[in-house]
Design a protein around this motif. Structure first.
Motif, PDB file in Angstrom:
ATOM      1  N   SER A 519       0.659  -1.277  -0.272  1.00 38.20           N
ATOM      2  CA  SER A 519      -0.391  -0.029  -0.193  1.00 38.20           C
ATOM      3  C   SER A 519       0.812   1.450  -0.164  1.00 38.20           C
ATOM      4  O   SER A 519       1.299   1.106   0.806  1.00 38.20           O
ATOM      5  N   GLY A 520       0.316   2.207  -0.636  1.00 38.49           N
ATOM      6  CA  GLY A 520       1.417   3.289  -1.176  1.00 38.49           C
ATOM      7  C   GLY A 520       0.645   4.575  -0.868  1.00 38.49           C
ATOM      8  O   GLY A 520       0.093   4.989  -0.201  1.00 38.49           O
ATOM      9  N   LYS A 521       1.361   5.531  -1.448  1.00 38.99           N
ATOM     10  CA  LYS A 521       0.593   6.890  -1.505  1.00 38.99           C
ATOM     11  C   LYS A 521      -0.983   7.563  -1.507  1.00 38.99           C
ATOM     12  O   LYS A 521      -1.225   8.287  -1.105  1.00 38.99           O
ATOM     13  N   VAL A 522      -1.985   6.664  -2.456  1.00 42.78           N
ATOM     14  CA  VAL A 522      -2.867   6.933  -2.373  1.00 42.78           C
ATOM     15  C   VAL A 522      -3.397   6.356  -0.825  1.00 42.78           C
ATOM     16  O   VAL A 522      -3.472   5.345  -0.783  1.00 42.78           O
ATOM     17  N   PRO A 523      -4.420   7.214  -0.547  1.00 37.57           N
ATOM     18  CA  PRO A 523      -5.594   6.609   0.496  1.00 37.57           C
ATOM     19  C   PRO A 523      -6.210   5.857   0.867  1.00 37.57           C
ATOM     20  O   PRO A 523      -6.726   6.210  -0.911  1.00 37.57           O
ATOM     21  N   ALA A 524      -5.952   4.214   0.590  1.00 38.81           N
ATOM     22  CA  ALA A 524      -7.141   3.272   1.229  1.00 38.81           C
ATOM     23  C   ALA A 524      -7.657   2.503   1.766  1.00 38.81           C
ATOM     24  O   ALA A 524      -7.092   2.344   3.234  1.00 38.81           O
ATOM     25  N   ALA A 525      -8.994   2.965   2.451  1.00 36.55           N
ATOM     26  CA  ALA A 525      -9.377   2.350   2.921  1.00 36.55           C
ATOM     27  C   ALA A 525     -10.128   1.006   2.670  1.00 36.55           C
ATOM     28  O   ALA A 525     -10.505   1.152   1.852  1.00 36.55           O
ATOM     29  N   ILE A 526      -9.487  -0.077   3.611  1.00 35.77           N
ATOM     30  CA  ILE A 526      -9.725  -1.133   3.087  1.00 35.77           C
ATOM     31  C   ILE A 526      -9.495  -1.834   4.363  1.00 35.77           C
ATOM     32  O   ILE A 526     -10.652  -1.841   5.125  1.00 35.77           O
ATOM     33  N   HIS A 527      -9.876  -3.688   3.810  1.00 34.35           N
ATOM     34  CA  HIS A 527     -11.024  -4.845   4.665  1.00 34.35           C
ATOM     35  C   HIS A 527     -12.247  -4.369   5.203  1.00 34.35           C
ATOM     36  O   HIS A 527     -12.744  -4.286   6.180  1.00 34.35           O
ATOM     37  N   MET A 528     -12.778  -3.538   4.321  1.00 37.53           N
ATOM     38  CA  MET A 528     -13.941  -2.769   5.245  1.00 37.53           C
ATOM     39  C   MET A 528     -14.880  -3.729   5.368  1.00 37.53           C
ATOM     40  O   MET A 528     -15.114  -4.630   4.374  1.00 37.53           O
ATOM     41  N   THR A 529     -15.397  -4.432   6.370  1.00 33.35           N
ATOM     42  CA  THR A 529     -16.244  -5.104   6.960  1.00 33.35           C
ATOM     43  C   THR A 529     -17.379  -4.727   8.402  1.00 33.35           C
ATOM     44  O   THR A 529     -17.422  -3.829   8.608  1.00 33.35           O
ATOM     45  N   PRO A 530     -18.770  -5.010   7.729  1.00 39.83           N
ATOM     46  CA  PRO A 530     -19.410  -5.901   7.067  1.00 39.83           C
ATOM     47  C   PRO A 530     -19.177  -6.000   5.380  1.00 39.83           C
ATOM     48  O   PRO A 530     -19.200  -4.840   5.055  1.00 39.83           O
ATOM     49  N   GLU A 531     -18.653  -6.959   4.444  1.00 41.27           N
ATOM     50  CA  GLU A 531     -18.515  -6.988   3.198  1.00 41.27           C
ATOM     51  C   GLU A 531     -19.492  -6.375   2.487  1.00 41.27           C
ATOM     52  O   GLU A 531     -20.769  -6.873   3.203  1.00 41.27           O
ATOM     53  N   ALA A 532     -19.731  -6.451   1.859  1.00 40.80           N
ATOM     54  CA  ALA A 532     -20.583  -6.209   0.989  1.00 40.80           C
ATOM     55  C   ALA A 532     -21.139  -7.377   0.370  1.00 40.80           C
ATOM     56  O   ALA A 532     -22.655  -7.465   0.317  1.00 40.80           O
ATOM     57  N   ALA A 533     -20.833  -8.846   0.915  1.00 40.12           N
ATOM     58  CA  ALA A 533     -21.577  -9.744   0.275  1.00 40.12           C
ATOM     59  C   ALA A 533     -22.510 -10.329   1.819  1.00 40.12           C
ATOM     60  O   ALA A 533     -23.651 -10.584   0.758  1.00 40.12           O
ATOM     61  N   GLU A 534     -21.714  -9.923   2.584  1.00 39.14           N
ATOM     62  CA  GLU A 534     -23.021 -10.351   3.197  1.00 39.14           C
ATOM     63  C   GLU A 534     -24.072  -8.643   3.561  1.00 39.14           C
ATOM     64  O   GLU A 534     -24.801  -8.675   4.590  1.00 39.14           O
ATOM     65  N   GLY A 535     -24.323  -7.872   2.986  1.00 38.30           N
ATOM     66  CA  GLY A 535     -25.488  -7.108   2.805  1.00 38.30           C
ATOM     67  C   GLY A 535     -24.725  -5.805   3.757  1.00 38.30           C
ATOM     68  O   GLY A 535     -25.369  -4.838   4.343  1.00 38.30           O
ATOM     69  N   GLY A 536     -23.608  -5.601   3.706  1.00 39.19           N
ATOM     70  CA  GLY A 536     -22.884  -4.670   4.680  1.00 39.19           C
ATOM     71  C   GLY A 536     -23.202  -3.349   3.677  1.00 39.19           C
ATOM     72  O   GLY A 536     -23.472  -3.025   2.925  1.00 39.19           O
ATOM     73  N   PRO A 537     -22.868  -2.222   3.891  1.00 38.58           N
ATOM     74  CA  PRO A 537     -22.848  -0.414   3.685  1.00 38.58           C
ATOM     75  C   PRO A 537     -22.715  -0.540   2.614  1.00 38.58           C
ATOM     76  O   PRO A 537     -23.190   0.600   1.674  1.00 38.58           O
ATOM     77  N   LEU A 538     -21.046  -1.019   1.798  1.00 36.36           N
ATOM     78  CA  LEU A 538     -21.030  -1.076   1.073  1.00 36.36           C
ATOM     79  C   LEU A 538     -21.581  -1.053  -0.311  1.00 36.36           C
ATOM     80  O   LEU A 538     -21.717  -0.129  -1.660  1.00 36.36           O
TER      81      LEU A 538
END
Length: 611
Positions: A519-538
């Protein structure tokens, strides 16, 4: 003395883990108290186990007079970091014999290269390969005729997999044996520049391949500070492999004596009997786990370890949460800059003082627990902390340097690169996630921009090529979590997002996938939980919605009215492709836990409520 807040977080973990840790220790103590296994197996069992051994070793093993050391290896030719293990095997086995034991190659484990599979279908097997490696490690040790073990592994999911598998035999001592990084090729900044030039269309595939081949050019670990090298840092911080040996090159004259030292250490630990025998599961306690987290934060290590450390700890009955990472990150300063968090690679980091310098600084400031047990037999991390060096009579151990040789790479705690650790936990109405801030410039750590939603990373790359991304935006790439498709790394996006950032656009990434230790210079919000496949907010985000990411406060918010967001129907999960071996992991995708619970298919005893 340990810092009060370090003690507070550790005590909180210990309290939360009381029942599960007690159950784990009861299990491994029952195995330990049963005594050595070889005298209790049948004659037929034992004859099978030693049939291929030389006669002198066969006699030693059947008479039960020596320690039998299992070697579990992740050797293969596809991984440059693991290719040296082929030549090391006989040398290490000989060193075990010289130390008074016998060594048997107990088994090999699968080991895939994330560098080969980045952006390819095989990356969807990467996270799951960790748990397969853990199971393969258990199979290798299942013959139950061993007194200890040496674990040959370096890279991304391999060390965590070996670790989890060995913890199921936690009554036995284990020592990890690295192979070391490859010598420096071209600089990582030059590699990054060519990648961005390719993404921008300024150079072609021929020039890109020439650059990559000069960067990845020989046996040994990749030289950037990604997950593989973060693994090595973690193991040293936890006292589980030879001090100062993580970043000694495969061809360095110190590598053989370091391997001998590992063999001697495991034989010495294995020779102890009864309650004097300290196994891996005894060494890996709450304090050791916290030390691993602190090392990760102080050096700007891989985001993948916010998943792996949770799973490793769970295998030892220890409950770690992302809140623990967050609280420690607010305490521990960043004192190392290694690419992608700086210009230097791990070879330069090691030459400047490396892990021994980092450990000394953190210990002196009270940011590490000193009273932990290590594979060298020391029960203090300060006594374990040393740097190997060549001497007239071979390798000698030296105290870590009092000052780093290059303060652009390493700094003391009194003058850190930043007062906070390299990782930040995020929370908001999009769930919770992780961001690596050590390589993100301060003026890029807060962004508020419209979302552009993609269901696949290739869709974003196609949009870039079509000229549709020349603006401020937050790329929301969803259905990349463990249940959706195995949670692949999306590092293929880094050059493209980097080009847009360099053009002056404010861009960021939000995803339930991974972004890796690179992971580098670009801001990256990762590992978002709960995930979309579980109906998460994403799954409810729409293109045009405004997203606010504030890495300073740890806030990640979709600026949509709560009632409107609640009323939205989640997007449908795309059909999973089942080619290239992905069909074999359908069960894994069904039962895997979320990223914050370790992204694991295992249900450890008394750990169900963390799944």
């Amino acid at each position: 003395m340990p810092h009060p807040r370090l003690l507070e977080v550790t005590a909180r973990i210990a309290g939360r883990s009381a029942a599960s840790r007690r159950a784990y220790l009861d299990k491994i103590n029952r195995m330990r108290d049963a005594g050595p296994s070889r005298p209790t197996v049948s004659c037929g069992n034992l004859a099978h186990a030693v049939a291929a051994c030389p006669d002198d070793e066969k006699k030693k093993l059947t008479e039960g007079a020596v320690a039998n050391i299992a070697i579990v290896s992740a050797y293969n030719d596809m991984l440059s970091a693991h290719q040296p293990y082929h030549a090391m095997l006989d040398h290490v086995k000989g060193a075990v014999v010289d130390a008074g034991g016998v060594a048997q190659m107990a088994g090999g484990v699968p080991a895939m290269c994330d560098g080969v599979t980045q952006g390819q279908p095989g990356m969807e097997l990467s996270l799951f390969s960790r748990d397969v490696i853990a199971m393969a490690t258990a199979v290798a040790l299942s013959h139950n005729v061993f007194d200890g073990g040496l674990l040959f592994g370096v890279c991304d999911k391999i060390v965590p997999g070996l670790f989890i598998g060995a913890l199921s035999f936690g009554h036995l001592p284990f020592v990890f044996v690295p192979a070391g990084p490859m010598p420096t090729g071209i600089s990582n900044s030059e590699k990054q520049r060519v990648r961005q030039d390719f993404a921008a269309g300024r150079v072609g595939r021929k020039e890109l391949l020439e650059s990559e081949s000069r960067a990845y050019h020989s046996p040994g670990t990749c030289t950037f500070y990604g997950t593989a090298n973060s693994n090595q840092m973690m193991l040293e911080m936890m006292g589980l492999q030879m001090p100062g040996g993580s970043f000694v090159n495969p061809g360095d004259g110190l590598r053989p004596p370091l391997n001998v030292a590992a063999a001697e250490a495991v034989v010495a630990l294995s020779a102890k009997q009864g309650r004097d025998k300290i196994g891996l599961g005894h060494m890996v306690d709450e304090k050791a786990v916290v030390n691993g987290i602190v090392g990760l934060l102080a050096t700007g290590g891989s985001t993948n370890h916010t998943i792996h450390i949770v799973a490793i700890a769970a295998a030892a009955g220890i409950r770690v949460t992302w809140d623990d990472f967050a609280d420690l990150s607010d305490l521990v300063p960043l004192i190392a800059r290694v690419y992608p968090n700086g210009v230097a690679d791990v070879n330069a980091f090691h030459a400047a003082g490396g892990i021994p310098f980092v450990m000394r600084e953190l210990l002196a400031a009270g940011f590490l627990h000193d009273d932990v047990r290590t594979v060298t037999g020391h029960d203090r991390l300060g006594a374990f902390n040393a740097m190997p060096a060549g001497g007239d009579d071979g390798m000698v151990w030296q105290a870590p340097p009092k000052a780093a040789s290059d303060d652009t790479i390493l700094r003391p705690v009194s003058n850190p690169f930043q007062p906070l650790g390299g990782l930040k936990m995020l929370k908001g109405n999009l769930g919770e996630g992780v961001i690596k801030i050590s390589a993100v410039k301060p003026d890029h750590r807060v962004i508020e921009a419209p979302a552009i939603v993609f269901e696949d990373q290739q869709d974003m790359l196609d949009a870039y090529k079509a000229g549709d991304l020349e603006k401020d935006f937050v790329a929301v790439i969803r259905f990349q979590g463990p249940k959706a498709n195995g949670m692949p790394e999306l590092h293929k996006l880094t050059p493209t997002l980097g080009v847009l950032l360099d053009k002056g656009f404010r861009v960021a990434l939000v995803t339930d996938g991974r972004m890796s230790g690179a992971s580098g210079k670009v801001p990256a919000a990762i590992h978002m939980t709960p995930e979309a496949a579980e109906g998460g907010p994403l799954a409810k985000v729409r293109t045009g919605d405004t997203v606010r990411l504030d890495a300073l406060t740890g806030d990640l918010t979709l600026l949509v009215d709560d009632a409107e967001l609640a009323a939205r129907t989640p997007a449908a999960r795309p059909d999973a492709d089942v080619t290239i071996g992905r069909d074999l992991f359908a069960t894994f995708r069904t039962i895997v836990s979320g990223a914050s619970a370790g992204g694991t298919v295992f249900s450890f005893p008394h750990m169900e409520d963390t799944q």
